[in-house]
Design a protein around this motif. Structure first.
Motif, PDB file in Angstrom:
ATOM      1  N   ILE A  98       0.864  -1.178   0.000  1.00 25.01           N
ATOM      2  CA  ILE A  98       0.000   0.000   0.000  1.00 25.01           C
ATOM      3  C   ILE A  98       0.905   1.235   0.000  1.00 25.01           C
ATOM      4  CG2 ILE A  98      -1.819   1.281   1.208  1.00 25.01           C
ATOM      5  CD1 ILE A  98      -2.747  -1.439   0.104  1.00 25.01           C
ATOM      6  N   LEU A  99       0.663   2.121  -0.964  1.00 22.89           N
ATOM      7  CA  LEU A  99       1.491   3.312  -1.164  1.00 22.89           C
ATOM      8  C   LEU A  99       0.659   4.578  -1.041  1.00 22.89           C
ATOM      9  CD1 LEU A  99       2.872   1.981  -4.522  1.00 22.89           C
ATOM     10  CD2 LEU A  99       4.207   2.057  -2.442  1.00 22.89           C
ATOM     11  N   LYS A 100       1.356   5.672  -0.767  1.00 24.25           N
ATOM     12  CA  LYS A 100       0.709   6.986  -0.831  1.00 24.25           C
ATOM     13  C   LYS A 100       1.362   7.730  -1.983  1.00 24.25           C
ATOM     14  CE  LYS A 100      -1.223  10.599   1.834  1.00 24.25           C
ATOM     15  NZ  LYS A 100      -2.103  10.572   2.946  1.00 24.25           N
ATOM     16  N   VAL A 101       0.569   7.966  -3.040  1.00 22.21           N
ATOM     17  CA  VAL A 101       1.060   8.647  -4.244  1.00 22.21           C
ATOM     18  C   VAL A 101       0.151   9.839  -4.497  1.00 22.21           C
ATOM     19  CG1 VAL A 101       1.491   8.404  -6.718  1.00 22.21           C
ATOM     20  CG2 VAL A 101       1.948   6.482  -5.196  1.00 22.21           C
ATOM     21  N   ASP A 102       0.718  11.031  -4.481  1.00 19.95           N
ATOM     22  CA  ASP A 102      -0.061  12.252  -4.711  1.00 19.95           C
ATOM     23  C   ASP A 102      -1.309  12.313  -3.832  1.00 19.95           C
ATOM     24  OD1 ASP A 102       1.751  13.047  -6.651  1.00 19.95           O
ATOM     25  OD2 ASP A 102       0.605  12.147  -8.275  1.00 19.95           O
ATOM     26  N   GLU A 103      -1.136  12.105  -2.552  1.00 15.10           N
ATOM     27  CA  GLU A 103      -2.229  12.174  -1.568  1.00 15.10           C
ATOM     28  C   GLU A 103      -3.284  11.083  -1.733  1.00 15.10           C
ATOM     29  OE1 GLU A 103      -1.753  14.229   1.013  1.00 15.10           O
ATOM     30  OE2 GLU A 103       0.063  14.740  -0.073  1.00 15.10           O
ATOM     31  N   GLU A 104      -3.061  10.133  -2.652  1.00 15.59           N
ATOM     32  CA  GLU A 104      -3.995   9.027  -2.833  1.00 15.59           C
ATOM     33  C   GLU A 104      -3.332   7.735  -2.357  1.00 15.59           C
ATOM     34  OE1 GLU A 104      -6.323   6.620  -6.365  1.00 15.59           O
ATOM     35  OE2 GLU A 104      -5.288   8.458  -6.852  1.00 15.59           O
ATOM     36  N   GLU A 105      -4.097   6.914  -1.663  1.00 13.54           N
ATOM     37  CA  GLU A 105      -3.591   5.615  -1.225  1.00 13.54           C
ATOM     38  C   GLU A 105      -4.036   4.561  -2.223  1.00 13.54           C
ATOM     39  OE1 GLU A 105      -4.679   4.817   2.827  1.00 13.54           O
ATOM     40  OE2 GLU A 105      -3.909   6.746   3.507  1.00 13.54           O
ATOM     41  N   LEU A 106      -3.064   3.747  -2.672  1.00 16.10           N
ATOM     42  CA  LEU A 106      -3.369   2.672  -3.608  1.00 16.10           C
ATOM     43  C   LEU A 106      -2.440   1.510  -3.343  1.00 16.10           C
ATOM     44  CD1 LEU A 106      -1.008   2.773  -6.025  1.00 16.10           C
ATOM     45  CD2 LEU A 106      -2.275   4.807  -6.599  1.00 16.10           C
ATOM     46  N   GLY A 107      -2.767   0.383  -3.945  1.00 18.27           N
ATOM     47  CA  GLY A 107      -1.960  -0.809  -3.740  1.00 18.27           C
ATOM     48  C   GLY A 107      -1.335  -1.282  -5.032  1.00 18.27           C
ATOM     49  N   ILE A 108      -0.187  -1.948  -4.913  1.00 20.93           N
ATOM     50  CA  ILE A 108       0.419  -2.642  -6.056  1.00 20.93           C
ATOM     51  C   ILE A 108       0.593  -4.103  -5.646  1.00 20.93           C
ATOM     52  CG2 ILE A 108       1.590  -0.643  -7.056  1.00 20.93           C
ATOM     53  CD1 ILE A 108       4.217  -1.683  -5.781  1.00 20.93           C
ATOM     54  N   THR A 109       0.397  -4.992  -6.607  1.00 17.64           N
ATOM     55  CA  THR A 109       0.579  -6.416  -6.319  1.00 17.64           C
ATOM     56  C   THR A 109       1.984  -6.826  -6.749  1.00 17.64           C
ATOM     57  OG1 THR A 109      -0.395  -6.971  -8.461  1.00 17.64           O
ATOM     58  CG2 THR A 109      -1.850  -7.016  -6.564  1.00 17.64           C
ATOM     59  N   VAL A 110       2.650  -7.586  -5.894  1.00 18.94           N
ATOM     60  CA  VAL A 110       3.995  -8.077  -6.199  1.00 18.94           C
ATOM     61  C   VAL A 110       4.043  -9.566  -5.898  1.00 18.94           C
ATOM     62  CG1 VAL A 110       5.070  -5.825  -5.731  1.00 18.94           C
ATOM     63  CG2 VAL A 110       4.942  -7.517  -3.902  1.00 18.94           C
ATOM     64  N   ASP A 111       5.000 -10.254  -6.543  1.00 20.69           N
ATOM     65  CA  ASP A 111       5.127 -11.695  -6.317  1.00 20.69           C
ATOM     66  C   ASP A 111       5.466 -11.971  -4.852  1.00 20.69           C
ATOM     67  OD1 ASP A 111       4.739 -11.735  -9.024  1.00 20.69           O
ATOM     68  OD2 ASP A 111       6.692 -12.562  -9.532  1.00 20.69           O
ATOM     69  N   GLU A 112       6.444 -11.204  -4.350  1.00 26.55           N
ATOM     70  CA  GLU A 112       6.911 -11.453  -2.989  1.00 26.55           C
ATOM     71  C   GLU A 112       7.708 -10.252  -2.498  1.00 26.55           C
ATOM     72  OE1 GLU A 112       9.908 -14.599  -0.758  1.00 26.55           O
ATOM     73  OE2 GLU A 112       9.590 -14.763  -2.912  1.00 26.55           O
ATOM     74  N   VAL A 113       7.419  -9.805  -1.274  1.00 24.83           N
ATOM     75  CA  VAL A 113       8.261  -8.807  -0.617  1.00 24.83           C
ATOM     76  C   VAL A 113       9.369  -9.584   0.074  1.00 24.83           C
ATOM     77  CG1 VAL A 113       8.410  -7.042   1.180  1.00 24.83           C
ATOM     78  CG2 VAL A 113       6.417  -7.120  -0.329  1.00 24.83           C
ATOM     79  N   GLU A 114      10.629  -9.254  -0.237  1.00 25.23           N
ATOM     80  CA  GLU A 114      11.742 -10.041   0.288  1.00 25.23           C
ATOM     81  C   GLU A 114      12.313  -9.491   1.579  1.00 25.23           C
ATOM     82  OE1 GLU A 114      14.439 -10.532  -3.046  1.00 25.23           O
ATOM     83  OE2 GLU A 114      13.447 -12.437  -3.481  1.00 25.23           O
ATOM     84  N   GLU A 115      12.618  -8.185   1.601  1.00 27.70           N
ATOM     85  CA  GLU A 115      13.237  -7.626   2.800  1.00 27.70           C
ATOM     86  C   GLU A 115      13.221  -6.105   2.750  1.00 27.70           C
ATOM     87  OE1 GLU A 115      17.583  -8.187   3.088  1.00 27.70           O
ATOM     88  OE2 GLU A 115      17.522  -8.846   1.007  1.00 27.70           O
ATOM     89  N   VAL A 116      13.547  -5.515   3.887  1.00 26.51           N
ATOM     90  CA  VAL A 116      13.741  -4.072   3.997  1.00 26.51           C
ATOM     91  C   VAL A 116      15.212  -3.864   4.329  1.00 26.51           C
ATOM     92  CG1 VAL A 116      13.102  -1.978   5.259  1.00 26.51           C
ATOM     93  CG2 VAL A 116      11.381  -3.748   4.826  1.00 26.51           C
ATOM     94  N   ILE A 117      15.872  -2.984   3.574  1.00 29.05           N
ATOM     95  CA  ILE A 117      17.301  -2.751   3.796  1.00 29.05           C
ATOM     96  C   ILE A 117      17.573  -1.261   3.992  1.00 29.05           C
ATOM     97  CG2 ILE A 117      18.067  -4.768   2.483  1.00 29.05           C
ATOM     98  CD1 ILE A 117      18.838  -2.767   0.214  1.00 29.05           C
ATOM     99  N   ASN A 118      18.655  -0.975   4.684  1.00 30.05           N
ATOM    100  CA  ASN A 118      19.180   0.382   4.770  1.00 30.05           C
ATOM    101  C   ASN A 118      20.379   0.451   3.836  1.00 30.05           C
ATOM    102  OD1 ASN A 118      17.556   1.720   6.776  1.00 30.05           O
ATOM    103  ND2 ASN A 118      18.437   0.291   8.252  1.00 30.05           N
TER     104      ASN A 118
END
Length: 132
Positions: free
Chosen positions: A72-92
Motif C-alpha cells: 500500500i502506497l501513498k502517491v499524490d495524496e492518494e492511497e493505492l496498492g500494487i501487487t507483487v510476487d513477494e516482498v523479500e526484505e527491507v534494507i538500509n
C-alpha cells in the motif's frame, strides 16, 4: 535511505519506504468493469477501499507467478496498492551506492541500480511510475 525489496518474475525491484504505508498478504480483489487494464480492481483494507494497480503491466514484465503481497502506497495524496510476487526484505543503504543509469532512456522512473549480494536491484521512483 531505507528500501523495500520485492520480486516480480525473476527480477528484483526496490522502492523507498517513504511512500509505503503497509505491506499486506494477498486479499480478495473486486474487479471493476471498464477500468483501465493496469487496474486489477479494488480491495477493502480495514474498511478503506483502495485501487489495486498491476505493476507488472506498468513495468512490461511477463510474470506468471502467483502474487502473494500487496504494497500500500501513498502517491499524490492518494492511497493505492500494487501487487507483487513477494516482498523479500527491507534494507538500509547509502544513497551513493545507487548506480545512476547513464543512458537517455524513456524509463525516467528508474532511479538506478544496486548490486546487492549478487542480485541486481532496480530502484524505482514509484510516484513517477504510477503517474506516467
Amino acid at each position: 535511505m531505507q528500501l523495500v525489496i520485492f520480486k516480480l518474475g525473476e527480477e528484483h525491484f526496490a522502492v523507498d519506504t517513504d511512500k509505503i504505508l503497509s505491506i499486506n498478504d494477498m486479499m480478495p480483489i473486486t474487479k471493476v468493469p471498464k477500468a483501465p487494464n493496469y487496474i486489477k480492481g479494488l480491495i477493502n483494507l480495514r474498511g478503506s477501499i483502495k485501487s489495486l494497480v498491476d505493476i507488472n503491466l506498468l513495468l512490461n514484465i511477463n510474470s506468471h507467478k502467483e502474487q502473494n503481497n500487496i504494497i500500500i502506497l501513498k502517491v499524490d495524496e492518494e492511497e493505492l496498492g500494487i501487487t507483487v510476487d513477494e516482498v523479500e526484505e527491507v534494507i538500509n543503504i547509502e544513497e551513493q551506492k545507487i548506480q545512476k543509469l547513464e543512458t537517455h532512456n524513456s524509463e525516467y522512473y528508474i532511479k538506478g541500480i544496486i548490486d546487492l549480494e549478487s542480485r541486481l536491484l532496480t530502484v524505482i521512483d514509484i510516484e513517477k511510475l504510477i503517474n506516467q
